[in-house]
Motif scaffolding. Structure first.
Motif, short mmCIF file in Angstrom:
data_model
loop_
_atom_site.label_atom_id
_atom_site.label_comp_id
_atom_site.label_asym_id
_atom_site.label_seq_id
_atom_site.Cartn_x
_atom_site.Cartn_y
_atom_site.Cartn_z
N LEU A 261 -0.54 -0.19 3.25
CA LEU A 261 0.14 -0.53 4.49
C LEU A 261 1.63 -0.76 4.26
N VAL A 307 -11.07 -2.94 -0.79
CA VAL A 307 -9.68 -3.11 -1.22
C VAL A 307 -9.60 -3.97 -2.48
N ALA A 308 -10.40 -5.05 -2.53
CA ALA A 308 -10.39 -5.91 -3.71
C ALA A 308 -10.86 -5.13 -4.94
N ARG A 311 -8.10 -2.79 -6.10
CA ARG A 311 -7.03 -3.53 -6.81
C ARG A 311 -7.53 -3.97 -8.17
N ASN A 334 5.64 -10.77 -14.11
CA ASN A 334 6.76 -11.35 -13.38
C ASN A 334 7.25 -10.42 -12.30
N GLN A 336 5.59 -8.47 -10.56
CA GLN A 336 4.70 -8.30 -9.40
C GLN A 336 4.87 -9.41 -8.38
N LEU B 127 -5.10 -9.24 -1.49
CA LEU B 127 -5.25 -8.31 -0.37
C LEU B 127 -3.99 -8.35 0.49
N ARG B 212 10.63 -17.01 -5.48
CA ARG B 212 9.87 -17.31 -6.69
C ARG B 212 10.81 -17.62 -7.86
#
Lengths: 336, 353
Positions: A261, A307-308, A311, A334, A336, B127, B212
């Protein structure tokens, strides 16, 4: 490299994780219900999933460019109404078909003009056109009975068969193929990815971000219009609420298939697979006799699980297939 | 910026007013109200405005939570379903003989738990917000359908619940839902403007990476936003159960769209980091006013959807006009500033912003 690691390389193939879950689900339904693999059921499953798959495919263009199109639900309903109305009033098949596609095109043009031209939030614009479209469909179908056209060649669009394959499915496959080529093999397709990954960088690389944004909404509108034509030909009647909620199913299908998305990631076949996945899921649940009240819970859980899983599979692959030094691992975490 | 040497003209002042965020919306509302008084004189009656305020409470409560989530660069699609489920919890527990305040708290608690689940899916499972809350929308609605077995919960109304639901005015003056909404608005406004967590919400929404790096726990802030949104939905559901006098399995369907619309026409953006409490109030009022006016003017329900969509588009256009005047004003200030304030540091900074 161990056998375990080698076999896990399969998961690294684009979309393999979802495909595996899909096959496991099909196997389960086939064991639980003998009717699931019968030719009749396979035929019906394909025919009924055509509109969902087409909507998801058109939407993929918008999603990859980093946008969202909520109007496709009322777009498909209104296009179906227009094409059926034209056909019922004696328009030749080609004209009736054009009426439906033109309705979709208008949706796309209005969305594109507001979003790319004025720079307004796509969520709000398409929400507004969703609402206007659904309202127009209500008004339109309240004044005219949209049931039954006598034009047999129009009905043959979705109901006919070529070599045992329903024409609606054939048309959908051809459209998916064309869209996939346009997305993967053309310069225009590359610009869509570029805009989705980073609009500023795309702009600096001389990509017209506005033009790209405009075109993806037009494509999404036209494909939804074609979906409406096929839906009208398949159902041969249009109810006032037709297409309501289709946009959420299409978005869910895209996400399950692995279209991001956030933009920049995805492909047509993955979106089509995701939408088909959800159609098969709801059909299979019906067959094994699950109370329809459970459907929304199971669909919601399936979306999260898919989706989980996707991932999780990617993260796990990154750690198993490419062993990295602790410093580099910390750096990627870091980032991410 | 302007000194006495350079008295702003009337046109400049009007432009300055137009450049204020939300002024476009207020102008639209005023024009709308004036137009409506010609169409239907009963529109301006006190009773009708009381009615509007009572109706606006539900959208307003949801829009408050939604604004907080939108500021933190999230989106909560589940509020409509969570609202229905919370209403179901409260109604069911009263029927089971639980004392009234505890049943209400359980309903609100249900909303908080749903919000927490949303947050866990987003922060722990990674998610996308849209997917997690879309799933929650389906699951919460499905649970309510299964639980009610398709028939509404009824016969739970007590005199106290009439009071909480706003059917009876407290002391004959004002209804409890309006009091709750006003108190909550003040609290949220203070939280957004004065508290640490408020600043953190804007920081996370503006740039999660920068937040962060400056030591803010992004997942904690996001969790806070979703729990508040869930709690608001639970509160709205508990009040709605008292208002509707029965909990149908479809209660609250479509409210998520109303809440998002209210928050966004009130100035919150899906890209995060923007949004104000006043905007949520204005947005909720706009939506309720339009629905109310169309009912009074006798617009059929088929046309109502079309009109709502068109007014939404109009509101966006007005917002663009506001942005245009804002841009014009800042550029005018930049042109004037070098002579009045020769400090070189201020001018470039303004040009960037």
């Amino acid at each position: 490299m161990s056998i375990f690691q080698r076999s896990s390389r399969v998961l690294a193939i684009d979309g393999a994780a979802v495909s595996i879950v899909f096959l496991i689900m099909c196997a389960y339904f086939a064991i639980a219900s003998p009717y699931f693999l019968s030719p009749d059921n396979i035929h019906n499953t394909f025919v009924e999933s055509v509109s969902a798959v087409l909507l998801a495919a058109g939407l993929t263009f918008v999603l990859i460019s980093g946008g969202i199109d909520l109007s496709i639900g009322s777009n498909i309903g209104l296009s179906a109404a227009m094409t059926l109305f034209a056909s019922m009033n004696g328009a030749p098949t080609v004209l009736a078909l054009l009426a439906g596609v033109a309705t979709g095109l208008i949706f796309g043009l209005v969305n594109g003009a507001f979003i790319a031209g004025l720079g307004v939030s796509d969520f709000i614009v398409t929400l507004a056109t969703l609402s206007v479209g659904a309202g127009v469909l209500q008004v339109f179908s309240a004044s005219t009975q949209l049931t039954g056209t006598a034009d047999s060649s129009f009905l043959a669009l979705a109901r006919g068969e070529v070599a045992g394959i329903p024409t609606g499915v054939l048309i959908a496959v051809v459209i998916l193929f064309v869209l996939e080529i346009a997305l993967i093999k053309t310069p225009f397709g590359r610009t869509i990815y570029a805009v989705g990954i980073n609009p500023n960088a795309a702009y600096l690389a001389a990509v017209s971000v506005r033009r790209t944004k405009f075109l993806v909404f037009v494509i999404s509108g036209i494909v939804a219009g074609i979906g409406g034509v096929l839906l009208a030909s398949h159902l041969n009647s249009v109810q006032p609420g037709l297409g309501g909620g289709y946009e959420l199913t299409a978005i869910a299908g895209c996400v399950v298939g692995g279209v991001a998305l956030a933009g920049g990631r995805g492909s047509i076949w993955r979106a089509a697979l995701g939408a088909f996945f959800l159609s098969v899921l709801s059909r299979g649940l019906q067959l094994i006799g699950v109370d329809p009240l459970w459907f929304s819970i199971v669909t919601g859980a399936a979306i999260v699980a898919a989706v989980a899983f996707d991932r999780g599979a990617q993260k796990w692959l990154q750690s198993t297939l490419r062993p990295v030094s602790p410093v580099a691992a910390a750096a990627t975490q870091n980032a991410q | 910026m302007s000194s006495f040497l350079n008295t702003p003209s009337l046109g400049y002042r009007v432009e300055g007013l137009l450049a204020k965020p939300g002024s476009g919306l207020v102008a639209l509302l005023v024009l709308f109200i004036i137009a409506m008084t010609f169409v239907a004189p009963s529109f301006l009656s006190f009773g009708n405005w009381e009615n509007i305020a009572n109706q606006a409470v539900f959208v307003l409560l949801l829009a408050l939570g939604m604004t907080i989530v939108l500021i933190a660069r999230g989106i909560d699609l589940s509020v409509g379903s969570v609202m229905g489920l919370s209403a179901g919890v409260a109604a069911f527990l009263i029927n089971q003989g639980l004392i009234f305040p505890l049943a209400l708290l359980a309903g609100i608690g249900c909303g908080l738990i749903c919000g927490l689940l949303n947050a866990l899916m987003i922060t722990k499972l990674g998610l996308p917000d849209f997917v997690a809350t879309l799933a929650m929308l389906g699951v919460a609605r499905g649970v309510l359908f299964l639980w009610t077995e398709g028939t509404p919960f009824t016969r739970y109304m007590t005199p106290e619940y009439r009071l909480v639901g706003g059917q009876v005015k407290l002391g004959g003056i004002i209804t409890i839902p309006i009091i709750v909404a006003v108190v909550l608005c003040i609290l949220v406004s203070l939280m957004l403007r004065k508290s640490l967590i408020g600043r953190h919400l804007y920081a996370v929404g503006g740039s999660p990476d920068a937040a962060r790096l400056s030591g803010i726990s992004v997942s904690a802030v996001k969790t806070f936003a979703y729990v508040v949104s869930g709690g608001c939905a639970g509160l709205a559901g508990v009040i709605l159960a008292g208002r509707a006098t029965n909990v149908a399995p479809t209660l609250g369907t479509g409210y998520e769209i109303l809440a998002i619309t209210a928050a966004i026409i009130g100035g919150a953006a899906l890209t995060g980091g923007q949004g104000r409490m006043v905007g949520a109030i204005l947005g909720a009022l706009t939506i309720t006013l339009i629905a109310n006016a169309m009912n009074i003017a006798g617009v059929t329900s088929e046309w109502q959807q079309v009109v709502t969509g068109i007014i939404l588009l109009l509101a966006i256009l007005l917002d663009r006009i506001t942005a245009y005047f804002k841009k014009r004003q800042t550029s005018a200030e930049i042109e004037q500033s070098p002579q009045q304030e020769p400090t070189p540091a201020t001018a470039p900074r303004r040009a960037i912003s």
